[in-house]
Structures are given as C-alpha cells and as structure tokens.
Design a protein around this motif. Structure first.
Motif, PDB file in Angstrom:
ATOM      1  N   VAL A 177       0.820  -1.218   0.000  1.00  0.00           N
ATOM      2  CA  VAL A 177       0.000   0.000   0.000  1.00  0.00           C
ATOM      3  C   VAL A 177       0.851   1.263   0.000  1.00  0.00           C
ATOM      4  O   VAL A 177       0.304   2.368   0.054  1.00  0.00           O
ATOM      5  N   LEU A 178       2.163   1.116  -0.078  1.00  0.00           N
ATOM      6  CA  LEU A 178       3.048   2.268   0.013  1.00  0.00           C
ATOM      7  C   LEU A 178       2.748   3.302  -1.058  1.00  0.00           C
ATOM      8  O   LEU A 178       2.680   4.508  -0.784  1.00  0.00           O
ATOM      9  N   TRP A 179       2.541   2.838  -2.298  1.00  0.00           N
ATOM     10  CA  TRP A 179       2.293   3.774  -3.389  1.00  0.00           C
ATOM     11  C   TRP A 179       1.005   4.561  -3.174  1.00  0.00           C
ATOM     12  O   TRP A 179       0.932   5.765  -3.474  1.00  0.00           O
ATOM     13  N   SER A 180      -0.020   3.896  -2.617  1.00  0.00           N
ATOM     14  CA  SER A 180      -1.292   4.572  -2.382  1.00  0.00           C
ATOM     15  C   SER A 180      -1.174   5.573  -1.232  1.00  0.00           C
ATOM     16  O   SER A 180      -1.818   6.626  -1.246  1.00  0.00           O
ATOM     17  N   ILE A 181      -0.353   5.257  -0.231  1.00  0.00           N
ATOM     18  CA  ILE A 181      -0.134   6.176   0.885  1.00  0.00           C
ATOM     19  C   ILE A 181       0.574   7.441   0.402  1.00  0.00           C
ATOM     20  O   ILE A 181       0.202   8.569   0.763  1.00  0.00           O
ATOM     21  N   LEU A 182       1.598   7.262  -0.422  1.00  0.00           N
ATOM     22  CA  LEU A 182       2.309   8.416  -0.987  1.00  0.00           C
ATOM     23  C   LEU A 182       1.367   9.259  -1.845  1.00  0.00           C
ATOM     24  O   LEU A 182       1.405  10.496  -1.800  1.00  0.00           O
ATOM     25  N   LEU A 183       0.512   8.593  -2.619  1.00  0.00           N
ATOM     26  CA  LEU A 183      -0.446   9.310  -3.464  1.00  0.00           C
ATOM     27  C   LEU A 183      -1.418  10.112  -2.623  1.00  0.00           C
ATOM     28  O   LEU A 183      -1.742  11.266  -2.948  1.00  0.00           O
ATOM     29  N   ASN A 184      -1.901   9.526  -1.526  1.00  0.00           N
ATOM     30  CA  ASN A 184      -2.804  10.254  -0.626  1.00  0.00           C
ATOM     31  C   ASN A 184      -2.154  11.520  -0.092  1.00  0.00           C
ATOM     32  O   ASN A 184      -2.786  12.574  -0.018  1.00  0.00           O
ATOM     33  N   GLY A 185      -0.882  11.408   0.310  1.00  0.00           N
ATOM     34  CA  GLY A 185      -0.177  12.560   0.857  1.00  0.00           C
ATOM     35  C   GLY A 185      -0.065  13.695  -0.147  1.00  0.00           C
ATOM     36  O   GLY A 185      -0.222  14.875   0.216  1.00  0.00           O
ATOM     37  N   VAL A 186       0.179  13.356  -1.403  1.00  0.00           N
ATOM     38  CA  VAL A 186       0.301  14.385  -2.444  1.00  0.00           C
ATOM     39  C   VAL A 186      -1.060  14.999  -2.753  1.00  0.00           C
ATOM     40  O   VAL A 186      -1.210  16.226  -2.809  1.00  0.00           O
ATOM     41  N   LEU A 187      -2.074  14.152  -2.933  1.00  0.00           N
ATOM     42  CA  LEU A 187      -3.403  14.643  -3.291  1.00  0.00           C
ATOM     43  C   LEU A 187      -4.027  15.491  -2.187  1.00  0.00           C
ATOM     44  O   LEU A 187      -4.826  16.385  -2.471  1.00  0.00           O
TER      45      LEU A 187
END
Length: 298
Positions: free
Chosen positions: A237-247
């Motif tokens: 889920v690392l990629w989705s966590i990073l995406l959440n932080g940016v969005l």
C-alpha cells in the motif's frame, strides 16, 4: 501480561492458545488436580476441537452464587492490540465491541453476536459464546478513568461513543464529497462538450480537486481491502499512501488560489457556489487523510 486466561468449566481452568495460517494449538490445565490437555489441529473449523473437548475433560460450568459486582461495564470498547496510529487506524472501527446492559437482570449482551455476559463475582464476568465456549473476563479502571476489560487475546479499552460516531461521520462526509466530485466532473464534461469553452485556471483546479477526492476515496477502499488480506504488508500500500499525501495538498492550494482571486472572479453567484462547494469537499478529503494518517509511510 496475560500468561494464562481463566475458563470456568466444571473447575477453574487456566489456558493459552496460539495459531498460524492452517494450524492452531490449545493448552489447558486444572492447577488443583494437575490434569491438563494439549490440542493440536491443522484444519478449518478447529473450534469444534479446541472448545468442544474442554467440557469433556473438565466438566461443564454450573452457575453458582457469589458476590455480584455492581459496576456497569456497558459501553464501547476497542482492543488494545488494534492500530491506533498510521494507515491501520481504519481497522480500529472494525474491531469495536459494544456491551449493552439488559433491561432485566445484571447481564449484558453484545449486539451482532450471540454472546451473553453475566457477573460472577467482584469485577469478574462470565462470557458465554453461544454455549460453544465460556470464559471469565475481569474489569479494572485505567489511568484515564476508563474501564478496561481483560479478555483472551487482548485488553479491551473503553472509548467515547461520541468519538466513534464522529469517526463514522467523517468517513460519510468523505463519501458525500466524492459523490459530489463525481457528479461535478460529469456536469463539467457535458458542459465542455456542449460549449467547447475553456474551463479557465480556476475551473481546471476545480477539476483536479474533484478528481483527487474520488481518487483518495478509492485509495481508502484499497487500503481497507489490503488490511483484511491474509498477509498485509506496507509495501503493498506504500504507493497509495504516498499518493494520498500528495493529493491531500491540492485542496489546500485550491482554497488559497480561490481566496486570492475571489474578488477578481467574473462569474455568476451559482458558479461561485460551485467553487466554494468544491473547496469544502476538498478540505473534507484533506482532513480525512490527516486524521486517518493514510499519508504516513513510516
């Protein structure tokens, strides 16, 4: 802390268990007589053996008399072994247990289960899991004044019911924000096809924010599904966590730009209301990302 737990069968039995995918173990003994048993299984439905064999060896529990506790343990509880920080905080809503005091007698029930809870002594209670298993739990008061129930596998800590409701409301608001964003995107797309008119810088930012809200909700669902997988790992889920932080940063930037250009905007009141609604929906998304800590990859 919990080396052994107590079962009330024909005698008071101490026990501990363990399990992995595909197998389980159970150790129980009567310290008075020295009688004990070890159960090893490697199949599904192992509770038939782990729980069903105990009364055959140690006898069945017969309700007795004793000093009944007057303490009210009704309320909402969360296991101490759940996730209180990081993206796993979502799991805490699934692991809640609620004790409801019965209208008659001193017993309690657990909604959604066939558990019955009755007092058997001072600060001690017997949980009957539909006749399949019976064990004793103990209540105490934590440093914060909340009730703590010592149960097999974990302590259960009393939590504020209104706080739990607020968490659910926060998630519902995120769903409503995503629903608004979805319809706003469709309407904007239809309007663009009809009039072939540029959205303008604010309109483009609005489209980005609405898309971000929908994407973040999808990431919440993805993370929740992964939490219930057989072997959830951070790398999944690392990629989705990073995406959440940016969005989560986009609505903040959008709100700042909107505030800076507000007086110079040349549009109708209806259009301005849409801009404000998108800003509110975006900030709801950002608040969810921050509160549930689904931006933390460390």
């Amino acid at each position: 802390r919990h080396g052994f737990w107590t079962d009330e069968l024909g005698v008071s039995v101490l026990w501990h268990n363990g399990g992995t995918l595909g197998s389980s173990s159970w150790f129980a003994f009567d310290p008075e007589s020295g009688t004990g048993m070890i159960i090893l299984t490697n199949q599904s439905g192992e509770s038939v053996y782990n729980c069903g064999l105990l009364p055959l060896v140690f006898g069945k529990y017969e309700p007795g008399t004793g000093a009944m506790t007057k303490k009210n343990i009704s309320g909402m509880y969360v296991p101490s072994r759940t996730c209180f920080k990081g993206y796993g905080k979502l799991y805490s809503l699934i692991s809640l247990m609620r004790f409801v005091k019965n209208s008659e007698g001193d017993g309690y029930s657990v909604p959604g289960t066939n558990f019955t809870v009755t007092g058997v002594g001072t600060d001690s209670y017997l949980i009957d899991m539909g006749g399949l298993k019976q064990y004793i739990i103990y209540s105490s008061t934590g440093e914060d004044g909340h009730t703590v129930l010592q149960m097999p596998g974990s302590d259960y800590i009393e939590v504020n019911g209104y706080g739990v409701i607020a968490k659910y409301v926060l998630l519902v608001l995120l769903m409503l924000a995503a629903l608004y964003g979805f319809f706003a995107l469709i309407i904007s797309f239809i309007g663009f096809l009809r009039h072939k008119k540029s959205l303008g810088i604010i309109g483009k930012y609005r489209t980005i924010v609405n898309t971000s809200i929908i994407t973040v909700l999808m990431m919440f669902v993805y993370i929740a599904v992964k939490l219930f997988s057989k072997s959830p790992l951070l790398k999944d889920v690392l990629w989705s966590i990073l995406l959440n932080g940016v969005l989560a940063l986009f609505p903040v930037a959008y709100a700042a730009i909107l505030a800076a250009k507000w007086k110079k905007l040349d549009c109708t009141r209806r259009s301005k209301r849409k801009l404000i609604m998108t800003s509110i929906a975006g900030l709801i998304m950002t608040i969810n990302v921050i509160f549930w800590e689904v931006y933390k990859f460390w």
